[in-house]
Design an enzyme around this catalytic site. Structure first.
Site, PDB file in Angstrom:
ATOM      1  N   GLN A   1       0.801  -1.215   0.000  1.00 21.19           N
ATOM      2  CA  GLN A   1       0.000   0.000   0.000  1.00 21.19           C
ATOM      3  C   GLN A   1       0.836   1.269   0.000  1.00 21.19           C
ATOM      4  OE1 GLN A   1      -2.580  -1.707   3.406  1.00 21.19           O
ATOM      5  NE2 GLN A   1      -3.978  -0.357   2.303  1.00 21.19           N
TER       6      GLN A   1
ATOM      7  N   ARG B   1       4.716   0.144  12.756  1.00 24.09           N
ATOM      8  CA  ARG B   1       4.424  -1.198  12.245  1.00 24.09           C
ATOM      9  C   ARG B   1       4.418  -1.156  10.717  1.00 24.09           C
ATOM     10  NH1 ARG B   1      -1.175  -3.949  11.263  1.00 24.09           N
ATOM     11  NH2 ARG B   1      -0.432  -5.986  10.628  1.00 24.09           N
TER      12      ARG B   1
ATOM     13  N   HIS C   1       1.344  -9.341   4.618  1.00 27.88           N
ATOM     14  CA  HIS C   1       0.181  -8.453   4.585  1.00 27.88           C
ATOM     15  C   HIS C   1      -0.384  -8.506   3.153  1.00 27.88           C
ATOM     16  CE1 HIS C   1      -1.782  -4.781   6.692  1.00 27.88           C
ATOM     17  NE2 HIS C   1      -2.475  -5.004   5.582  1.00 27.88           N
TER      18      HIS C   1
ATOM     19  N   ASN D   1      -1.203 -10.712   8.703  1.00 24.66           N
ATOM     20  CA  ASN D   1      -2.179  -9.660   8.947  1.00 24.66           C
ATOM     21  C   ASN D   1      -3.543 -10.109   8.458  1.00 24.66           C
ATOM     22  OD1 ASN D   1      -2.941  -6.698   9.461  1.00 24.66           O
ATOM     23  ND2 ASN D   1      -3.726  -7.078   7.404  1.00 24.66           N
ATOM     24  N   GLU D   2      -4.497 -10.182   9.369  1.00 24.30           N
ATOM     25  CA  GLU D   2      -5.898 -10.440   9.018  1.00 24.30           C
ATOM     26  C   GLU D   2      -6.080 -11.603   8.042  1.00 24.30           C
ATOM     27  OE1 GLU D   2      -7.662  -6.827   7.572  1.00 24.30           O
ATOM     28  OE2 GLU D   2      -7.502  -5.820   9.488  1.00 24.30           O
TER      29      GLU D   2
ATOM     30  N   ASN E   1      -6.863  -6.030  15.122  1.00 26.45           N
ATOM     31  CA  ASN E   1      -7.276  -4.952  14.220  1.00 26.45           C
ATOM     32  C   ASN E   1      -8.782  -4.826  14.312  1.00 26.45           C
ATOM     33  OD1 ASN E   1      -4.634  -4.958  13.360  1.00 26.45           O
ATOM     34  ND2 ASN E   1      -5.092  -5.487  11.227  1.00 26.45           N
TER      35      ASN E   1
ATOM     36  N   GLU F   1      -4.022  -2.232  14.548  1.00 22.44           N
ATOM     37  CA  GLU F   1      -4.669  -1.320  13.595  1.00 22.44           C
ATOM     38  C   GLU F   1      -5.986  -0.824  14.155  1.00 22.44           C
ATOM     39  OE1 GLU F   1      -5.525  -2.622   9.569  1.00 22.44           O
ATOM     40  OE2 GLU F   1      -3.503  -3.454   9.382  1.00 22.44           O
TER      41      GLU F   1
ATOM     42  N   TRP G   1      -4.182   3.159  12.034  1.00 26.36           N
ATOM     43  CA  TRP G   1      -4.167   2.946  10.592  1.00 26.36           C
ATOM     44  C   TRP G   1      -4.676   4.216   9.950  1.00 26.36           C
ATOM     45  CZ3 TRP G   1      -1.970  -0.691   7.722  1.00 26.36           C
ATOM     46  CH2 TRP G   1      -2.190  -0.605   6.338  1.00 26.36           C
TER      47      TRP G   1
ATOM     48  N   GLU H   1      -5.373   2.122  -1.064  1.00 28.57           N
ATOM     49  CA  GLU H   1      -6.275   1.372  -0.190  1.00 28.57           C
ATOM     50  C   GLU H   1      -6.899   0.177  -0.946  1.00 28.57           C
ATOM     51  OE1 GLU H   1      -8.244   0.054   2.832  1.00 28.57           O
ATOM     52  OE2 GLU H   1      -6.732   1.583   3.200  1.00 28.57           O
ATOM     53  N   TRP H   2      -6.036  -0.737  -1.453  1.00 27.06           N
ATOM     54  CA  TRP H   2      -6.487  -1.951  -2.129  1.00 27.06           C
ATOM     55  C   TRP H   2      -7.506  -1.638  -3.233  1.00 27.06           C
ATOM     56  CZ3 TRP H   2      -2.767  -4.941  -0.579  1.00 27.06           C
ATOM     57  CH2 TRP H   2      -2.320  -4.915   0.724  1.00 27.06           C
TER      58      TRP H   2
HETATM   59  C1  PNW Z   1      -7.507  -3.621   6.998  1.00 26.34           C
HETATM   60  N1  PNW Z   1     -13.912  -4.646   6.782  1.00 26.34           N
HETATM   61  O1  PNW Z   1      -8.394  -4.206   6.084  1.00 26.34           O
HETATM   62  C2  PNW Z   1      -6.110  -3.904   6.448  1.00 26.34           C
HETATM   63  O2  PNW Z   1      -5.249  -4.539   7.354  1.00 26.34           O
HETATM   64  C3  PNW Z   1      -5.447  -2.705   5.852  1.00 26.34           C
HETATM   65  O3  PNW Z   1      -4.474  -3.094   4.927  1.00 26.34           O
HETATM   66  C4  PNW Z   1      -6.508  -1.797   5.246  1.00 26.34           C
HETATM   67  O4  PNW Z   1      -5.958  -0.775   4.481  1.00 26.34           O
HETATM   68  C5  PNW Z   1      -7.328  -1.248   6.411  1.00 26.34           C
HETATM   69  O5  PNW Z   1      -7.876  -2.296   7.193  1.00 26.34           O
HETATM   70  C6  PNW Z   1      -8.457  -0.306   6.001  1.00 26.34           C
HETATM   71  O6  PNW Z   1      -9.320  -0.904   5.076  1.00 26.34           O
HETATM   72  C7  PNW Z   1      -9.760  -4.273   6.310  1.00 26.34           C
HETATM   73  O7  PNW Z   1     -14.654  -4.654   5.758  1.00 26.34           O
HETATM   74  C8  PNW Z   1     -10.584  -4.315   5.206  1.00 26.34           C
HETATM   75  O8  PNW Z   1     -14.424  -4.756   7.926  1.00 26.34           O
HETATM   76  C9  PNW Z   1     -11.953  -4.457   5.361  1.00 26.34           C
HETATM   77  C10 PNW Z   1     -12.509  -4.540   6.626  1.00 26.34           C
HETATM   78  C11 PNW Z   1     -11.693  -4.476   7.731  1.00 26.34           C
HETATM   79  C12 PNW Z   1     -10.318  -4.356   7.573  1.00 26.34           C
END
Ligand code: PNW
Length: 500
Positions: free
Chosen positions: A27, A84, A130, A176-177, A318, A388, A439, A446-447
């Site tokens: 990112q 981080r 990640h 991560n997640e 997170n 996060e 975060w 942002e993906w």
């Molecule tokens: C996280 N949801 O992703 C990731 O760890 C990060 O890379 C990302 O940029 C950040 O949160 C913000 O989006 C998520 O839908 C994506 O609940 C989606 C969700 C939660 C976290």
């Protein structure tokens, strides 16, 4: 919950509490093929037309690869004591595999970053994975769908990282997640590698099974990396290692309906217990998941169970938001991954789940965050690193840097006051919380949302060649909050500096 800077919260956190910002390689770094870096699944996915909202790729992102020294100076100015970030596997091993060559230039980048942080008294929290799987592994054997081959490659990658950086890095996060990675990549298919069999999709994949297979691979490979760290590195390097899980809080839509109360608990177990029960709890998937999914949910072999249970020194947390959850009377769909529930923005009484950010799924709800801290603590009894938490805010996409240096992001300031107030409240009530990472450091890529979602503590001018960073007021506000909350004891220096 009370706000963070209220008198009752003064000096409530440990003197060695870690606070700072979190980022992820894909990112921020850019330089997607510089100095020998290999392609990741996100490099490929972001170039497929229609996958990223604004048609952008992460080829440049915020150019953190080139600008890391200036970024460390900005972190220093903001007064953080920790940072981080994640390592891009394909920068370190371009083709990813256990017999593929290591790219010394890639390792050097991370080694220099760690040194630069250390020279500025900033502790590194390093995430191995990640979401940016090397594309070569996806092409060779389908990446995480092939558990045995993937684990061998991940083990070797982890070993290379511990060897090169473990003398200076003492806080490791394997994944991560894992849940967001598998659900977005193999169920919804809106993230790389973009597999989905949901109605209306003509992509490869089987969303009724693959998300659970990939999750299993993540858990078992995480545990293998931890075993390697504990046996081969921890005795001399003396760091800690764990996994970071995403979880929203789920509250019943109708508190007086036992079926909704049960549905909210089931939603938490499907989202969080899926990974946390095997690692911190029973050593197996939650019973409600087995009941709904049957043999579509993989089984842990006795060896895997022994390896996974207890495989984390801390709970990496997170979390962003809270949802109202309602039960369904119909049997669960074959493609359901959430416990046969529906989620809602308002509850039965019409109460909203929180103030709207600029991101549809994210609304501000500090009380839900507090409830979640207690739910995790009561269920797993493991020290929590918050790795996060943060938000977007409406209107920032239109900010004009020429109109003034400060972006007065009151929405984000209020968000931090509320959520960190919940952290302080939980700590006062006995929950062991040891870090808070906002975060994110700067606005980033942002993906699937491309550059449209700005989560940063600094606003980034993506039009400029230098991706100029402009700190927002909330970034300094964080410094003030943690100055107020972290106990100052003899020998422990507060590394906060005042707003210029
Ligand atoms: C996280 N949801 O992703 C990731 O760890 C990060 O890379 C990302 O940029 C950040 O949160 C913000 O989006 C998520 O839908 C994506 O609940 C989606 C969700 C939660 C976290």
């Amino acid at each position: 919950p009370p706000i963070a800077s209220s008198p009752e919260n003064a000096s409530v956190l440990r003197p060695d509490f870690h606070w700072g910002f979190a980022t992820a390689a894909a990112q921020v770094e850019g330089a997607w093929n510089a100095d020998g870096k290999g392609e990741s699944i996100w490099d490929k996915f972001s170039r497929i037309p229609g996958k990223i909202i604004d048609g952008s790729t992460n080829a440049d992102a915020t150019r953190a690869y080139d600008l890391y020294k200036a970024d460390v100076q900005l972190l220093k100015k903001l007064g953080v004591n920790s940072y981080r970030f994640s390592l891009a596997w394909s920068r370190i091993i371009p083709l990813g595999g256990k017999d593929d060559p290591v790219n010394e230039a890639g390792l050097n980048y991370y080694s220099n970053l760690v040194d630069e942080l250390l020279a500025n008294d900033i502790t590194s929290f390093v995430t191995l994975f990640h979401w940016d799987t090397p594309q070569a592994l996806e092409d060779r054997y389908g990446g995480m769908l092939d558990q045995a081959r993937y684990i061998a490659d991940f083990e070797r990658y982890a070993r290379v990282c511990f060897t090169a950086l473990g003398d200076r890095v003492k806080h490791w996060i394997t994944y991560n997640e894992p849940g967001v990675y598998t659900l977005a990549g193999y169920a919804a298919g809106v993230h790389a590698p973009g597999r989905s069999s949901l109605p209306g999709r003509d992509d490869p994949g089987d969303s009724s099974t693959e998300p659970f297979i990939v999750a299993h691979t993540e858990l078992v490979s995480h545990a293998h990396a931890v075993k390697i760290y504990r046996e081969e590195f921890k005795p001399t390097q003396k760091g800690v290692i764990g996994i970071t899980l995403h979880g929203n809080f789920s509250a019943p839509w109708d508190e007086d309906d036992p079926k909704d109360v049960e549905a909210a608990e089931r939603a938490l177990q499907f989202e969080i217990g899926w990974f946390a029960d095997p690692v911190y709890g029973s050593g197996d998937y939650p019973a409600c998941m087995r009941e709904q999914l049957g043999d579509r949910l993989p089984h842990f072999t006795p060896e895997e169970k022994a390896l996974v249970q207890g495989s984390s020194d801390f709970y990496g947390m997170n979390s962003y938001t809270t949802l109202y959850v309602r039960h369904r009377d119909q049997p669960a769909d074959i493609n359901d991954h959430k416990g046969n529930i529906t989620s809602h923005d308002t509850n039965k009484a019409g109460v909203s789940r929180g103030a709207e950010s600029a991101t549809a799924w994210l609304r501000s709800n500090p009380a839900g965050f507090l409830s979640l801290l207690h739910w995790i603590w009561n269920r797993y009894h493991t020290p929590i690193y918050i790795t996060e938490n943060g938000t977007t805010a409406k209107g920032e996409e239109d900010w004009d840097p020429t109109s003034g240096f400060w972006l007065d992001d009151t929405f984000r300031q209020d968000f931090f006051e509320g959520y960190i107030g919940a952290v302080a409240d939980a700590v006062r009530n006995g929950v062991d919380i040891r870090s808070y990472f906002a975060w994110t450091f700067t606005d980033n890529w942002e993906w699937a949302a491309g550059f449209t979602d700005r989560f940063g503590g600094s606003w980034v001018d993506f039009e400029s060649s230098e991706k100029t960073r402009y700190p927002k007021k909330s970034a300094f506000e964080l410094g003030r909050i943690f100055e107020h909350l972290i106990r100052k004891e003899a020998g422990v220096e507060a590394r906060w500096c005042s707003v210029q």
